[in-house]
Motif scaffolding. Structure first.
Motif, PDB file in Angstrom:
ATOM      1  N   GLY A   1       5.411 -13.065 -55.142  1.00  0.00           N
ATOM      2  CA  GLY A   1       4.149 -13.683 -55.512  1.00  0.00           C
ATOM      3  C   GLY A   1       3.326 -14.248 -54.380  1.00  0.00           C
ATOM      4  O   GLY A   1       2.378 -15.002 -54.625  1.00  0.00           O
ATOM      5  N   ARG A   2       3.630 -13.875 -53.132  1.00  0.00           N
ATOM      6  CA  ARG A   2       2.910 -14.460 -51.996  1.00  0.00           C
ATOM      7  C   ARG A   2       1.607 -13.735 -51.695  1.00  0.00           C
ATOM      8  O   ARG A   2       0.710 -14.315 -51.093  1.00  0.00           O
ATOM      9  N   MET A   3       1.467 -12.454 -52.101  1.00  0.00           N
ATOM     10  CA  MET A   3       0.239 -11.686 -51.838  1.00  0.00           C
ATOM     11  C   MET A   3      -0.500 -11.484 -53.161  1.00  0.00           C
ATOM     12  O   MET A   3      -0.372 -10.456 -53.825  1.00  0.00           O
ATOM     13  N   GLU A   4      -1.248 -12.481 -53.547  1.00  0.00           N
ATOM     14  CA  GLU A   4      -1.940 -12.437 -54.829  1.00  0.00           C
ATOM     15  C   GLU A   4      -3.097 -11.448 -54.795  1.00  0.00           C
ATOM     16  O   GLU A   4      -3.846 -11.367 -53.817  1.00  0.00           O
ATOM     17  N   ILE A   5      -3.253 -10.683 -55.870  1.00  0.00           N
ATOM     18  CA  ILE A   5      -4.349  -9.727 -55.989  1.00  0.00           C
ATOM     19  C   ILE A   5      -5.545 -10.426 -56.634  1.00  0.00           C
ATOM     20  O   ILE A   5      -5.411 -10.963 -57.745  1.00  0.00           O
ATOM     21  N   PRO A   6      -6.696 -10.456 -55.982  1.00  0.00           N
ATOM     22  CA  PRO A   6      -7.877 -11.109 -56.569  1.00  0.00           C
ATOM     23  C   PRO A   6      -8.218 -10.492 -57.926  1.00  0.00           C
ATOM     24  O   PRO A   6      -8.115  -9.274 -58.118  1.00  0.00           O
ATOM     25  N   GLU A   7      -8.637 -11.316 -58.848  1.00  0.00           N
ATOM     26  CA  GLU A   7      -8.917 -10.835 -60.194  1.00  0.00           C
ATOM     27  C   GLU A   7     -10.015  -9.779 -60.209  1.00  0.00           C
ATOM     28  O   GLU A   7      -9.981  -8.847 -61.023  1.00  0.00           O
ATOM     29  N   GLU A   8     -10.974  -9.892 -59.303  1.00  0.00           N
ATOM     30  CA  GLU A   8     -12.059  -8.908 -59.275  1.00  0.00           C
ATOM     31  C   GLU A   8     -11.583  -7.517 -58.827  1.00  0.00           C
ATOM     32  O   GLU A   8     -12.299  -6.524 -58.997  1.00  0.00           O
ATOM     33  N   ASP A   9     -10.364  -7.429 -58.270  1.00  0.00           N
ATOM     34  CA  ASP A   9      -9.830  -6.141 -57.834  1.00  0.00           C
ATOM     35  C   ASP A   9      -8.851  -5.528 -58.838  1.00  0.00           C
ATOM     36  O   ASP A   9      -8.294  -4.454 -58.587  1.00  0.00           O
ATOM     37  N   TRP A  10      -8.614  -6.198 -59.933  1.00  0.00           N
ATOM     38  CA  TRP A  10      -7.615  -5.703 -60.883  1.00  0.00           C
ATOM     39  C   TRP A  10      -7.967  -4.310 -61.404  1.00  0.00           C
ATOM     40  O   TRP A  10      -7.111  -3.431 -61.472  1.00  0.00           O
ATOM     41  N   GLU A  11      -9.209  -4.117 -61.774  1.00  0.00           N
ATOM     42  CA  GLU A  11      -9.615  -2.816 -62.321  1.00  0.00           C
ATOM     43  C   GLU A  11      -9.415  -1.707 -61.298  1.00  0.00           C
ATOM     44  O   GLU A  11      -8.972  -0.606 -61.633  1.00  0.00           O
ATOM     45  N   LYS A  12      -9.706  -1.997 -60.038  1.00  0.00           N
ATOM     46  CA  LYS A  12      -9.571  -1.004 -58.979  1.00  0.00           C
ATOM     47  C   LYS A  12      -8.125  -0.542 -58.834  1.00  0.00           C
ATOM     48  O   LYS A  12      -7.861   0.633 -58.528  1.00  0.00           O
TER      49      LYS A  12
END
Length: 510
Positions: free
Chosen positions: A390-401
């Motif tokens: 869990g240290r490299m969180e994916i930004p929510e705006e990139d989830w769809e990508k």
């Protein structure tokens, strides 16, 4: 040769038949007639049920047969108590289904007991257990037949006194996706089966068959999605009014609630469970390889199961003196639930790079010796990461990508009971207890509910403090454990909130 003789016992009803399971659905209108029957001669008093399916358009007979044909083998061969047993079928001039025993629509059978709360509540619990039994039946799961919690798709067999799922009835509907319960009810004992007689089932039969009837009633709790507009903190073990601010009552000495992750009952496309090595990591196992997986996982912060069951029963017995209005507005704070649901089109753990779901556990704070939680919680429920830790969180705006689907979060707070459950509890208490519930709690060793707010600085007890549900000498509250004399009239004993295990109902001073 044996002949069927039957008489009509139920008015005709109009239903729609789903004639295809493809994306484009086709419907035909039918008239469904249900009749009782017996075989003559040679079968004695053996009973059957005949269901005739009469289409408005005679040309639709073939469509009906085509839909029902795949189910005949299952319904005819599965000699299982949880399924309505099909004896045979008639194909001309109209489709006709012949069932073993005299069976009636499950919902119609339950509705006739609506004015007898104890019997209705017992039947509801019996029906609820029947749903769980069939969902957990490994042989039935292999049939890939959907299960509905709508009682109109179930029958009640008066000979066996059991609810049975009719795999054909669901096909004769336009229901898209059946809903299912999220929780496991306590099982009924095998000998708990008060059978019908000429007078039906009465309350006394149920009470004799279910010694712990109030405990069974408390298991009928529901979780509410209603927002707690007047509360900014949840205190476990308390009773609140959904429409008003403040705490009405509480149970002292509440243990810390436990955070957990579990799947709802039934089969699922994705199995979710917490990792043994990383506290927040949720391991997702994609079960069915159909390029479309549905996730449905249940996270909860709740009191331990045994403790929660005792408190729910104690609350239900003592709730009648708490609220002058609608009892359904009462909410017992024993758990906080989050249901996380969504649809995946790929196995994210096997992608490159893999994506990992993290749901950090919630933990309560302690205020005035009571476990509490800020409401609504400040932290997010979940996030995605490229790192299993869990240290490299994916930004929510990139989830769809990255092909991460939108997951819906449904929140449920506490437990409440319907008016019918309260009516059944009241009817039960009237059999041999007082309506206040303390007599029942004392006799069975349940905790005593204390009126007021545990967050008040100090509370004053009434003249006769009851400890552990029985009359005992009042002990020295300083902690030395010495026995003292009973207080003089009009005297008061002061103590810090949350220190007494059992007490009679007391009022908190302003």
């Amino acid at each position: 040769m044996a002949y069927f003789a039957w008489q009509r016992t139920k008015a005709q009803t109009d239903r729609h038949v789903r004639c295809t399971r493809s994306a484009v659905k086709s419907f035909v209108k039918i008239r469904k007639r249900t009749q009782s029957a017996e075989i003559i001669p040679g079968f004695g008093d053996r009973r059957f049920t005949v269901v005739s399916l009469e289409p408005e358009d005679n040309g639709d007979v073939e469509k009906i047969q085509r839909v029902l044909e795949p189910l005949y083998e299952t319904a005819l061969s599965q000699r299982r108590v949880c399924l309505t047993q099909l004896f045979g079928v008639g194909r001309s001039p109209i489709p006709t289904l012949i069932y073993h025993d005299a069976v009636v629509d499950g919902w119609i059978f339950m509705e006739q007991y609506k004015k007898t709360p104890i019997v209705y509540s017992y039947l509801f619990c019996k029906f609820w257990n029947s749903i769980i039994d069939i969902l957990e039946d490994a042989a039935f799961q292999k049939l890939s037949i959907p299960v509905s919690d709508d009682a109109s798709y179930w029958t009640f067999n008066s000979r066996t006194g059991s609810f049975q799922y009719d795999v054909i009835s669901l096909t004769l509907s336009d229901e898209d996706e059946p809903g299912l319960y999220l929780v496991q009810p306590p099982p009924l004992s095998r000998n708990c089966n008060p059978l019908l007689d000429s007078n039906g089932i009465d309350s006394n039969k149920v009470i004799r068959a279910v010694p712990d009837f109030l405990q069974l009633l408390s298991s009928c709790a529901s979780n509410t999605p209603r927002k707690l507009r007047h509360h900014n903190i949840l205190t476990f073990g308390t009773v609140v009014d959904l429409e008003e601010p403040g705490i009405l009552a509480y149970f002292p000495s509440i243990p810390s609630p436990v955070w957990s992750c579990e799947a709802p009952i039934g089969t699922h496309d994705v199995v979710a469970k917490y990792s043994k090595s990383v506290p927040s990591l949720v391991d997702l196992t994609f079960v069915k390889n159909n390029n479309k997986w549905k996730l449905n996982v249940h996270f909860s912060l709740r009191l331990s199961e045994d403790y929660c069951q005792r408190l729910q029963t104690a609350f239900l017995a003592q709730s009648f003196n708490l609220h002058p209005g609608d009892p359904e507005d009462l909410l017992f704070i024993d758990e906080l639930d989050f249901v996380l649901a969504g649809t995946f089109t790929s196995d994210l753990s096997s992608c490159n790079p893999p994506k990992y779901l993290h749901v950090p556990p919630l933990s309560p704070d302690w205020i005035d010796n009571m476990p509490c939680l800020c409401w609504p919680p400040n932290a997010r429920l979940f996030y995605w990461s490229f790192d299993c830790r869990g240290r490299m969180e994916i930004p929510e705006e990139d989830w769809e990508k990255y092909g991460i689907p939108n997951l819906e979060v449904k929140t449920f707070v506490g437990s409440y009971w319907t008016k019918l459950v309260y009516e059944a509890a009241e009817e039960y208490l009237h059999t041999k207890y007082d309506l206040g519930g303390q007599q029942f709690a004392n006799e069975h060793g349940y905790p005593i509910l204390v009126k007021g707010d545990p967050h008040a600085a100090k509370i004053q007890t009434s003249l006769n403090t009851i400890m552990s549900g029985k009359e005992k000498a009042i002990k020295d509250l300083s902690g030395e454990g010495k026995q003292s004399k009973a207080p003089e009239p009009n005297s008061h004993i002061e103590f810090q909130a949350g220190r007494i295990e059992q007490a009679s109902i007391v009022e908190i001073s302003d």
